[in-house]
Design an enzyme around this catalytic site. Structure first.
Site, PDB file in Angstrom:
ATOM      1  N   ARG A  80      12.983   8.918 -26.011  1.00  8.06           N
ATOM      2  CA  ARG A  80      14.397   9.309 -26.082  1.00  8.06           C
ATOM      3  C   ARG A  80      14.820   9.294 -27.554  1.00  8.06           C
ATOM      4  O   ARG A  80      14.709   8.257 -28.212  1.00  8.06           O
ATOM      5  CB  ARG A  80      15.228   8.309 -25.272  1.00  8.06           C
ATOM      6  CG  ARG A  80      16.714   8.479 -25.446  1.00  8.06           C
ATOM      7  CD  ARG A  80      17.548   7.496 -24.596  1.00  8.06           C
ATOM      8  NE  ARG A  80      18.934   7.715 -24.927  1.00  8.06           N
ATOM      9  CZ  ARG A  80      19.773   6.774 -25.361  1.00  8.06           C
ATOM     10  NH1 ARG A  80      19.392   5.522 -25.454  1.00  8.06           N
ATOM     11  NH2 ARG A  80      21.006   7.087 -25.679  1.00  8.06           N
ATOM     12  N   HIS A 124      24.669  10.453 -30.630  1.00  6.17           N
ATOM     13  CA  HIS A 124      24.470   9.011 -30.802  1.00  6.17           C
ATOM     14  C   HIS A 124      25.263   8.611 -32.052  1.00  6.17           C
ATOM     15  O   HIS A 124      24.697   8.200 -33.067  1.00  6.17           O
ATOM     16  CB  HIS A 124      22.981   8.692 -30.920  1.00  6.17           C
ATOM     17  CG  HIS A 124      22.624   7.263 -30.613  1.00  6.17           C
ATOM     18  ND1 HIS A 124      21.709   6.891 -29.666  1.00  6.17           N
ATOM     19  CD2 HIS A 124      23.056   6.093 -31.147  1.00  6.17           C
ATOM     20  CE1 HIS A 124      21.583   5.568 -29.631  1.00  6.17           C
ATOM     21  NE2 HIS A 124      22.400   5.056 -30.533  1.00  6.17           N
ATOM     22  N   GLU A 169      26.604   5.626 -25.244  1.00  7.46           N
ATOM     23  CA  GLU A 169      27.561   4.525 -25.347  1.00  7.46           C
ATOM     24  C   GLU A 169      28.913   4.951 -25.919  1.00  7.46           C
ATOM     25  O   GLU A 169      29.299   4.530 -27.022  1.00  7.46           O
ATOM     26  CB  GLU A 169      26.961   3.389 -26.190  1.00  7.46           C
ATOM     27  CG  GLU A 169      25.667   2.846 -25.628  1.00  7.46           C
ATOM     28  CD  GLU A 169      25.187   1.575 -26.336  1.00  7.46           C
ATOM     29  OE1 GLU A 169      25.841   1.126 -27.291  1.00  7.46           O
ATOM     30  OE2 GLU A 169      24.163   1.018 -25.900  1.00  7.46           O
ATOM     31  N   ASN A 299      22.386   1.185 -20.629  1.00  8.39           N
ATOM     32  CA  ASN A 299      21.883   0.422 -21.780  1.00  8.39           C
ATOM     33  C   ASN A 299      22.337  -1.011 -21.591  1.00  8.39           C
ATOM     34  O   ASN A 299      23.526  -1.265 -21.391  1.00  8.39           O
ATOM     35  CB  ASN A 299      22.482   0.949 -23.091  1.00  8.39           C
ATOM     36  CG  ASN A 299      22.053   2.376 -23.388  1.00  8.39           C
ATOM     37  OD1 ASN A 299      21.270   2.970 -22.655  1.00  8.39           O
ATOM     38  ND2 ASN A 299      22.568   2.921 -24.473  1.00  8.39           N
ATOM     39  N   TYR A 301      21.842  -5.197 -22.905  1.00  7.08           N
ATOM     40  CA  TYR A 301      21.277  -6.217 -23.804  1.00  7.08           C
ATOM     41  C   TYR A 301      21.619  -7.640 -23.372  1.00  7.08           C
ATOM     42  O   TYR A 301      20.780  -8.522 -23.384  1.00  7.08           O
ATOM     43  CB  TYR A 301      21.763  -5.975 -25.244  1.00  7.08           C
ATOM     44  CG  TYR A 301      21.173  -4.712 -25.827  1.00  7.08           C
ATOM     45  CD1 TYR A 301      19.940  -4.730 -26.464  1.00  7.08           C
ATOM     46  CD2 TYR A 301      21.821  -3.481 -25.685  1.00  7.08           C
ATOM     47  CE1 TYR A 301      19.368  -3.564 -26.962  1.00  7.08           C
ATOM     48  CE2 TYR A 301      21.258  -2.309 -26.181  1.00  7.08           C
ATOM     49  CZ  TYR A 301      20.034  -2.362 -26.817  1.00  7.08           C
ATOM     50  OH  TYR A 301      19.462  -1.212 -27.292  1.00  7.08           O
ATOM     51  N   GLU A 376      18.228   2.006 -22.660  1.00 10.06           N
ATOM     52  CA  GLU A 376      18.011   1.083 -23.796  1.00 10.06           C
ATOM     53  C   GLU A 376      17.964  -0.341 -23.278  1.00 10.06           C
ATOM     54  O   GLU A 376      18.779  -0.732 -22.443  1.00 10.06           O
ATOM     55  CB  GLU A 376      19.161   1.136 -24.813  1.00 10.06           C
ATOM     56  CG  GLU A 376      19.133   2.295 -25.752  1.00 10.06           C
ATOM     57  CD  GLU A 376      20.274   2.248 -26.768  1.00 10.06           C
ATOM     58  OE1 GLU A 376      20.691   1.148 -27.175  1.00 10.06           O
ATOM     59  OE2 GLU A 376      20.732   3.338 -27.139  1.00 10.06           O
TER      60      GLU A 376
HETATM   61  C1  FCB Z   1      22.996   0.006 -28.882  1.00 11.35           C
HETATM   62  C2  FCB Z   1      22.866   1.305 -29.660  1.00 11.35           C
HETATM   63  C3  FCB Z   1      21.583   1.429 -30.449  1.00 11.35           C
HETATM   64  C4  FCB Z   1      21.200   0.122 -31.086  1.00 11.35           C
HETATM   65  C5  FCB Z   1      21.199  -0.984 -30.058  1.00 11.35           C
HETATM   66  C6  FCB Z   1      20.755  -2.331 -30.599  1.00 11.35           C
HETATM   67  O1  FCB Z   1      24.333  -0.294 -28.694  1.00 11.35           O
HETATM   68  O2  FCB Z   1      22.969   2.402 -28.789  1.00 11.35           O
HETATM   69  O3  FCB Z   1      21.724   2.460 -31.385  1.00 11.35           O
HETATM   70  O4  FCB Z   1      22.052  -0.152 -32.122  1.00 11.35           O
HETATM   71  O5  FCB Z   1      22.473  -1.125 -29.509  1.00 11.35           O
END
Ligand code: FCB
Length: 475
Positions: A80, A124, A169, A299, A301, A376
């Site tokens: 991607r 992006h 995002e 995405n 984290y 992501e």
């Molecule tokens: C996300 C972004 C990516 C990168 C990661 C750590 O929010 O999409 O570009 O910065 O975090």
């Protein structure tokens, strides 16, 4: 070991890695490219760590063939990447620059020749500076400009790219860009950030239609949301639950409301009524935005922990989105953010794979039948080569393993997850953090730009080749 940890992923499951144009390409002044808001922002003193910029980044523009070869050697099956709008349409409007498009044609052809499926993200975060000068995302015309750009890229690559993502995002574009100002263009205007959110939604809808008007019907059109998993500090406390509702609306409902259901949540409109009357939502907009999606990208984290804002803080406060005197959460001054307990990555983000499972199941239930991708997921660590030049990153392997187990568990629970893209293929320009934070599975020596796969890349490649998760500690 539970059965699930050894259960195979389906053969069609995509094992990918993700990047974005400004974070890796460099070559910012070549072949007619003009500045984007991130060029301007990163060259503004004090905006990025160490004054870092993407001027050179990891020079992917010149090294893409080597980078594709690296992915093929590792065994990845999908990649991607994003297109730099101002490389393709330097003024953000009008005819395309063919040399700009040719770069992406060559990249796609290289990927296909190695059996790697390309997934293109159109936006992006790197808005052409000329469009910001004309008002940026708070200006309605930007959505129309995006649709024109989407059509150009769709025409150029639609015959060979099946997987399309309109926006990455949009929460970050709207609220970090226009409310807290920690991202480009660095504005701190809460009312403008809500307008920006609407125009990003409109851009998605108009862009999706534009893509479909020029591409074969078999192609998938999706978008990638950084949907937050919002949890209450005290689950039994009604005020904390109200804080969850508010942040869930501002993080998630503001996008998936109009996109998946054709309406903004009433609770969002009420909570932001002192900032705006939402009169920028015009007749027909919600219909344009509420396009049927072919897939949704998630995405993830770390989860978000909130409470009602007490006079006395109930623990360390952080929303994980950088330091600013201005909040990225318009209308939510009565909400406090807390650090989720547990181990953290180098970003200070708590590691909690249960959040990914929860997120996937939420969409599996709210949008039944919609194919999902994790577009992501990954972790930053302070990686360093050892005396032999090898880079060992067992923490990243553990992070990936935990989160891939969560994906597999969600699939076993009925979610239709079709692929996973690790963030990121390479160490790269991590926005306001510059080159300080390394998210790559492949280490980049910034002095020489040499690439060295970390042990996590080898581990992940083994997962991709076998369709099962190798034990942690085997790379
Ligand atoms: C996300 C972004 C990516 C990168 C990661 C750590 O929010 O999409 O570009 O910065 O975090």
């Amino acid at each position: 070991m539970s059965d699930l940890m050894t259960a195979a992923f389906p053969p069609s499951f995509l094992w990918g890695a993700a990047t974005s144009a400004y974070q890796i390409e460099g070559a910012v002044r070549e072949d007619g490219r003009t500045p984007s808001i991130w060029d301007t922002f990163s060259h503004t003193p004090g905006k990025t760590a160490g004054g870092d910029s993407g001027d050179i980044a990891v020079d992917h523009y010149h090294r893409f063939r080597d980078d594709v070869a690296l992915m093929a050697d590792l065994g990845l099956t999908a990649y991607r990447f994003s297109v730099s709008w101002s490389r393709v349409q330097p003024t953000g409007r009008g005819p395309a620059v063919q040399v700009g498009l040719d770069f992406y044609r060559r990249l796609v052809d290289e990927l296909l020749s190695k059996g790697i499926k390309p997934a293109v993200t159109l936006y992006h975060w790197d808005l052409p500076q000329e469009l910001e000068d004309a008002g940026g995302w708070p200006e309605r015309d930007t959505a129309h400009r995006f649709a024109e750009y989407a059509q150009i890229v769709g025409e150029a690559l639609g015959d060979r790219v099946e997987h399309w993502i309109t926006l990455n995002e949009p929460w970050c574009s709207a609220f970090l860009g226009y409310a807290s100002g920690v991202h480009a263009p660095g504005r701190t205007d809460p009312a403008a950030s809500l307008k920006a959110a609407h125009h990003l939604n409109l851009a998605h809808g108009l862009g999706a239609s534009a893509l479909r008007s020029v591409m074969p019907a078999r192609n998938e059109v999706a978008l990638s949301l950084n949907s937050s998993v919002v949890r209450p500090l005290s689950p039994g406390n009604a005020e904390d639950l109200a804080a969850v509702r508010k942040i869930d609306d501002l993080a998630n409902g503001v996008f998936h409301g109009p996109i998946l259901k054709g309406a903004y949540p009433q609770t969002l409109l009420a909570a932001t009524s002192s900032l705006t009357d939402w009169s920028f939502v015009l007749d027909g907009d919600l219909r344009s935005i509420n396009q049927p999606l072919d897939a949704l990208g998630l995405n993830y984290y770390t989860p978000t922990l909130v409470s009602a804002a007490d006079a006395e803080p109930r623990g360390p406060r952080s929303d994980g989105h950088g330091a600013s005197a201005h909040s990225p959460w318009p209308g939510a001054d009565d909400v406090a953010f807390h650090q989720t307990p547990g181990e953290r990555t180098e970003m200070g983000w708590t590691i909690d794979p249960t959040g990914l499972h929860e997120l996937i199941m939420r969409y599996a239930e709210e949008a039944p039948g919609l194919p999902l991708y994790v577009t992501e997921n990954g972790a930053a660590y302070d990686d360093k080569p050892d005396a032999d030049g090898r880079v060992h990153d067992p923490e990243r392997i553990a992070y990936l393993h935990g989160h891939l187990c969560a994906v597999r568990r969600a699939m076993a629970d009925g979610a239709d997850v079709r692929g996973y893209y690790l963030w990121s293929l390479l160490d790269n320009f991590e926005w306001a953090y510059g080159y300080e934070k390394r998210f790559g599975a492949v280490y980049v020596d910034y002095a020489t730009l040499a690439r060295t796969p970390k042990s996590s890349a080898i581990w992940y490649g083994r997962a991709a080749r076998t369709g099962t998760l190798p034990e942690v500690g085997t790379a």
